[in-house]
Design a protein around this motif. Structure first.
Motif, PDB file in Angstrom:
ATOM      1  N   GLU A  16      33.965  38.724  30.117  1.00  0.00           N
ATOM      2  CA  GLU A  16      34.767  39.743  29.438  1.00  0.00           C
ATOM      3  C   GLU A  16      35.540  39.136  28.269  1.00  0.00           C
ATOM      4  O   GLU A  16      35.615  39.728  27.191  1.00  0.00           O
ATOM      5  CB  GLU A  16      35.698  40.422  30.433  1.00  0.00           C
ATOM      6  CG  GLU A  16      34.944  41.303  31.428  1.00  0.00           C
ATOM      7  CD  GLU A  16      35.801  41.804  32.581  1.00  0.00           C
ATOM      8  OE1 GLU A  16      37.007  41.461  32.646  1.00  0.00           O
ATOM      9  OE2 GLU A  16      35.249  42.522  33.443  1.00  0.00           O
ATOM     10  N   HIS A  53      31.414  31.337  41.323  1.00  0.00           N
ATOM     11  CA  HIS A  53      32.800  31.815  41.314  1.00  0.00           C
ATOM     12  C   HIS A  53      32.791  33.118  40.508  1.00  0.00           C
ATOM     13  O   HIS A  53      33.230  33.158  39.355  1.00  0.00           O
ATOM     14  CB  HIS A  53      33.722  30.760  40.693  1.00  0.00           C
ATOM     15  CG  HIS A  53      33.942  29.576  41.570  1.00  0.00           C
ATOM     16  ND1 HIS A  53      35.086  29.394  42.284  1.00  0.00           N
ATOM     17  CD2 HIS A  53      33.125  28.527  41.864  1.00  0.00           C
ATOM     18  CE1 HIS A  53      34.997  28.268  42.973  1.00  0.00           C
ATOM     19  NE2 HIS A  53      33.813  27.722  42.738  1.00  0.00           N
ATOM     20  N   THR A  54      32.289  34.167  41.126  1.00  0.00           N
ATOM     21  CA  THR A  54      31.932  35.392  40.405  1.00  0.00           C
ATOM     22  C   THR A  54      33.101  36.053  39.682  1.00  0.00           C
ATOM     23  O   THR A  54      32.926  36.544  38.566  1.00  0.00           O
ATOM     24  CB  THR A  54      31.267  36.413  41.355  1.00  0.00           C
ATOM     25  OG1 THR A  54      32.155  36.675  42.447  1.00  0.00           O
ATOM     26  CG2 THR A  54      29.941  35.888  41.865  1.00  0.00           C
ATOM     27  N   THR A  55      34.274  36.077  40.279  1.00  0.00           N
ATOM     28  CA  THR A  55      35.389  36.735  39.595  1.00  0.00           C
ATOM     29  C   THR A  55      35.811  35.940  38.355  1.00  0.00           C
ATOM     30  O   THR A  55      36.149  36.532  37.330  1.00  0.00           O
ATOM     31  CB  THR A  55      36.593  36.946  40.532  1.00  0.00           C
ATOM     32  OG1 THR A  55      36.978  35.693  41.091  1.00  0.00           O
ATOM     33  CG2 THR A  55      36.256  37.923  41.652  1.00  0.00           C
ATOM     34  N   VAL A  56      35.758  34.628  38.438  1.00  0.00           N
ATOM     35  CA  VAL A  56      36.089  33.782  37.286  1.00  0.00           C
ATOM     36  C   VAL A  56      35.021  33.963  36.204  1.00  0.00           C
ATOM     37  O   VAL A  56      35.340  34.126  35.023  1.00  0.00           O
ATOM     38  CB  VAL A  56      36.201  32.300  37.701  1.00  0.00           C
ATOM     39  CG1 VAL A  56      36.434  31.406  36.486  1.00  0.00           C
ATOM     40  CG2 VAL A  56      37.301  32.102  38.726  1.00  0.00           C
ATOM     41  N   ASP A  59      41.795  27.993  38.350  1.00  0.00           N
ATOM     42  CA  ASP A  59      40.362  28.271  38.537  1.00  0.00           C
ATOM     43  C   ASP A  59      39.519  27.077  38.120  1.00  0.00           C
ATOM     44  O   ASP A  59      38.550  26.721  38.793  1.00  0.00           O
ATOM     45  CB  ASP A  59      39.945  29.514  37.748  1.00  0.00           C
ATOM     46  CG  ASP A  59      40.580  30.780  38.276  1.00  0.00           C
ATOM     47  OD1 ASP A  59      40.865  30.858  39.496  1.00  0.00           O
ATOM     48  OD2 ASP A  59      40.803  31.699  37.468  1.00  0.00           O
ATOM     49  N   ARG A  85      32.973  36.489  35.745  1.00  0.00           N
ATOM     50  CA  ARG A  85      33.057  37.837  35.169  1.00  0.00           C
ATOM     51  C   ARG A  85      34.201  37.916  34.159  1.00  0.00           C
ATOM     52  O   ARG A  85      34.038  38.465  33.062  1.00  0.00           O
ATOM     53  CB  ARG A  85      33.263  38.888  36.261  1.00  0.00           C
ATOM     54  CG  ARG A  85      33.256  40.312  35.717  1.00  0.00           C
ATOM     55  CD  ARG A  85      33.483  41.389  36.783  1.00  0.00           C
ATOM     56  NE  ARG A  85      32.661  41.230  37.964  1.00  0.00           N
ATOM     57  CZ  ARG A  85      33.127  40.864  39.166  1.00  0.00           C
ATOM     58  NH1 ARG A  85      34.418  40.626  39.349  1.00  0.00           N
ATOM     59  NH2 ARG A  85      32.326  40.747  40.189  1.00  0.00           N
ATOM     60  N   ALA A  86      35.353  37.341  34.502  1.00  0.00           N
ATOM     61  CA  ALA A  86      36.495  37.350  33.574  1.00  0.00           C
ATOM     62  C   ALA A  86      36.160  36.554  32.307  1.00  0.00           C
ATOM     63  O   ALA A  86      36.538  36.953  31.201  1.00  0.00           O
ATOM     64  CB  ALA A  86      37.732  36.768  34.258  1.00  0.00           C
TER      65      ALA A  86
END
Length: 151
Positions: free
Chosen positions: A93, A84-87, A18, A89-90
């Motif tokens: 978290e 890079h929204t999923t990165v 990523d 968001r992770a």
């Protein structure tokens, strides 16, 4: 990228694959002169977000006499990271808080300097040249922080 053994690196906060994609994306979006290595800029954007999260989760946000603000290059890399929204968001978290983008703050160059100190105190490797070299006409601190809870 090596770092002193007692210091953290921003790039270690996300998977290497990523990080590589974000560096490539940031590099592809850059225009004009490229005074800094794209990998260093993305590393510092990650350190910036993690520093803001640490200050917030430790309950020290209200104690700050100034906003945390990125330099011009760091803001551009942070913008790519957010896309890079999923990165992102992770990462939120993992850090325990979601750092929202608040564009066009009225931050001063001294706020960027204080942000550099905060990153150093948070024990991240600080690449000062990435923070201090601004393009002609750029405003240091084009973004500020608004903190909300991670989803």
């Amino acid at each position: 990228m090596g770092q002193p053994p007692d210091r953290k690196a921003g790039f270690d906060l996300i998977p290497a694959v990523d990080y590589g994609r974000i560096v490539q994306d940031y590099d592809a979006r850059r225009s004009g002169p490229r005074p800094h290595d794209s990998g260093l800029v993305v590393d510092q954007a990650l350190a910036f977000v993690a520093t803001a999260a640490a200050i917030f989760t430790e309950g020290r946000w209200a104690e700050l006499p100034h906003p945390l603000v990125p330099s011009w290059d760091i803001a551009r890399a942070w913008e790519v990271l957010i896309k890079h929204t999923t990165v992102y968001r992770a990462l939120a978290e993992k850090l325990g808080v979601f750092i929202d983008w608040l564009p066009y703050s009225e931050a001063l160059p001294v706020d960027v300097e204080k942000t550099m100190v905060a990153i150093d105190v948070t024990n991240f490797v600080l690449h000062g040249q990435v923070w201090t070299d601004e393009p002609a006409g750029a405003r240091a601190g084009v973004a500020g922080l608004y903190l909300g809870a991670a989803p």
